[in-house]
Motif scaffolding. Structure first.
Motif, short mmCIF file in Angstrom:
data_model
loop_
_atom_site.label_atom_id
_atom_site.label_comp_id
_atom_site.label_asym_id
_atom_site.label_seq_id
_atom_site.Cartn_x
_atom_site.Cartn_y
_atom_site.Cartn_z
N LEU A 2 0.91 -1.46 -0.15
CA LEU A 2 -0.49 0.26 -0.45
C LEU A 2 0.86 1.22 -0.06
O LEU A 2 1.66 1.59 0.81
N LEU A 4 1.20 5.05 0.46
CA LEU A 4 0.30 6.33 0.52
C LEU A 4 0.53 7.76 0.73
O LEU A 4 1.68 8.06 0.89
N SER A 26 -13.87 4.35 -4.05
CA SER A 26 -13.08 3.52 -3.03
C SER A 26 -13.93 3.62 -1.63
O SER A 26 -13.69 4.40 -0.85
N LEU A 27 -13.73 1.83 -0.40
CA LEU A 27 -13.38 2.17 0.65
C LEU A 27 -14.81 2.90 1.35
O LEU A 27 -15.08 3.41 1.30
N LEU A 111 -3.43 5.07 -2.47
CA LEU A 111 -3.88 5.41 -1.70
C LEU A 111 -4.07 7.15 -1.56
O LEU A 111 -2.84 6.94 0.02
N ALA A 119 -9.38 9.28 1.79
CA ALA A 119 -8.75 8.95 1.42
C ALA A 119 -9.86 7.96 -0.12
O ALA A 119 -10.87 8.17 -0.42
N ARG A 121 -8.65 6.12 -4.24
CA ARG A 121 -8.00 5.08 -5.02
C ARG A 121 -7.91 6.09 -6.15
O ARG A 121 -8.21 7.42 -6.58
N VAL A 155 -8.26 1.94 6.02
CA VAL A 155 -6.76 2.03 6.22
C VAL A 155 -6.38 0.75 6.68
O VAL A 155 -5.39 -0.08 5.88
N ALA A 158 -7.15 -1.47 3.88
CA ALA A 158 -6.29 -1.49 3.38
C ALA A 158 -5.07 -1.74 2.86
O ALA A 158 -4.45 -2.20 1.78
#
Length: 265
Positions: A2, A4, A26-27, A111, A119, A121, A155, A158
């Motif tokens: 991942l 960030l 997303s999320l 992300l 957050a 994508r 997160v 993720a």
């Protein structure tokens, strides 16, 4: 892995596609929190006290158009986040020129932090907006504190079981702090410029070039097809790509911190 990233203040002037729909982001577990921030931002931007709204959002009188843009966010045209953010880091990352395999990896692994969305994508379609993380919004409060509560589980999920490369800065880094075993898989990077002063190497923190260097670093990892499984392998991958990396000793359960030393800016 991942990765960030921070957002950028620089954004595309306008969206080019369909109208914004939070349900497509997303999320999706963040959607209730996103809705609260969006409502508060629109309320602030459409309120009777324009000067107070500009002050809250860090806008000059010449930027009052940003308030009008915020007021229309729910009806605005959108663009993928990978084309919306246009700041220094994203210029160096050059997403549009990545080989197809590297771009697919970027869309899976990156992300982007956001004061408005929490957050997103790269492929998430969002409209241009103005909402720095340092803002206090009516009914929401300080965004950094707000997202610190809302982002934790999303997160963490993720991050999965792989390493986390945390390249966020300032208040964005405060919105999610890795804990426990996730911290042990997380690597943060500080960019230092090394130059010689009176024959002695001196290293100092850089600002503008910090963003560009981080963009190039991510591009290098993506183009190389790096797939590290641990924080140690991630640091090793950076060294394999000829980056000068200096590790700092950290205790168990702590984030691994490294300096990326550059001599040419």
């Amino acid at each position: 892995m991942l990765i960030l990233l921070p957002p950028s203040e620089g954004k595309a002037d306008a969206g080019t596609g369909r109208r914004f729909s939070p349900d497509r982001l997303s999320l999706p577990e963040l959607n209730p929190a996103r809705e609260r921030v969006l409502d508060a931002l629109v309320t602030l931007s459409t309120g009777p006290d324009e000067a107070a709204a500009r002050t809250a959002l860090g806008l000059s009188e010449g930027q009052r158009g940003e308030l009008r843009r915020n007021a229309r966010l729910r009806e605005a045209a959108t663009a993928p986040a990978e084309r919306l953010y246009t700041g220094v880091l994203y210029e160096a990352l050059e997403l549009a020129t990545l080989p197809s395999a590297a771009l697919r990896a970027a869309r899976r692994s990156i992300l982007i932090s956001s004061g408005l969305w929490g957050a997103v994508r790269l492929a998430d379609r969002i409209p241009p907006y103005r909402c720095p993380i340092g803002v206090r919004l009516p009914g929401v409060g300080a965004l950094s504190a707000y997202w610190r509560t809302e982002l934790a589980s999303a997160v963490d999920a993720a991050a999965g079981r792989g390493p986390v490369l945390d390249l966020r800065s300032g208040a964005y880094a405060a919105t999610w702090t890795p804990r426990g075993e996730v911290a042990e898989r997380t690597v943060t990077v500080r960019v230092l410029h090394e130059r010689e002063v009176d024959g002695v190497p001196v290293r100092s923190v850089v600002s503008h070039f910090n963003k560009a260097t981080k963009g190039r670093l991510v591009r290098d990892l993506l183009v190389a097809g790096a797939r590290p499984r641990t924080a140690g392998q991630l640091v090793g991958a950076l060294r394999d790509l000829k980056h000068t990396v200096v590790e700092h000793a950290t205790a168990a359960g702590r984030v691994r911190q490294v300096d990326l030393v550059v001599t040419d800016l």
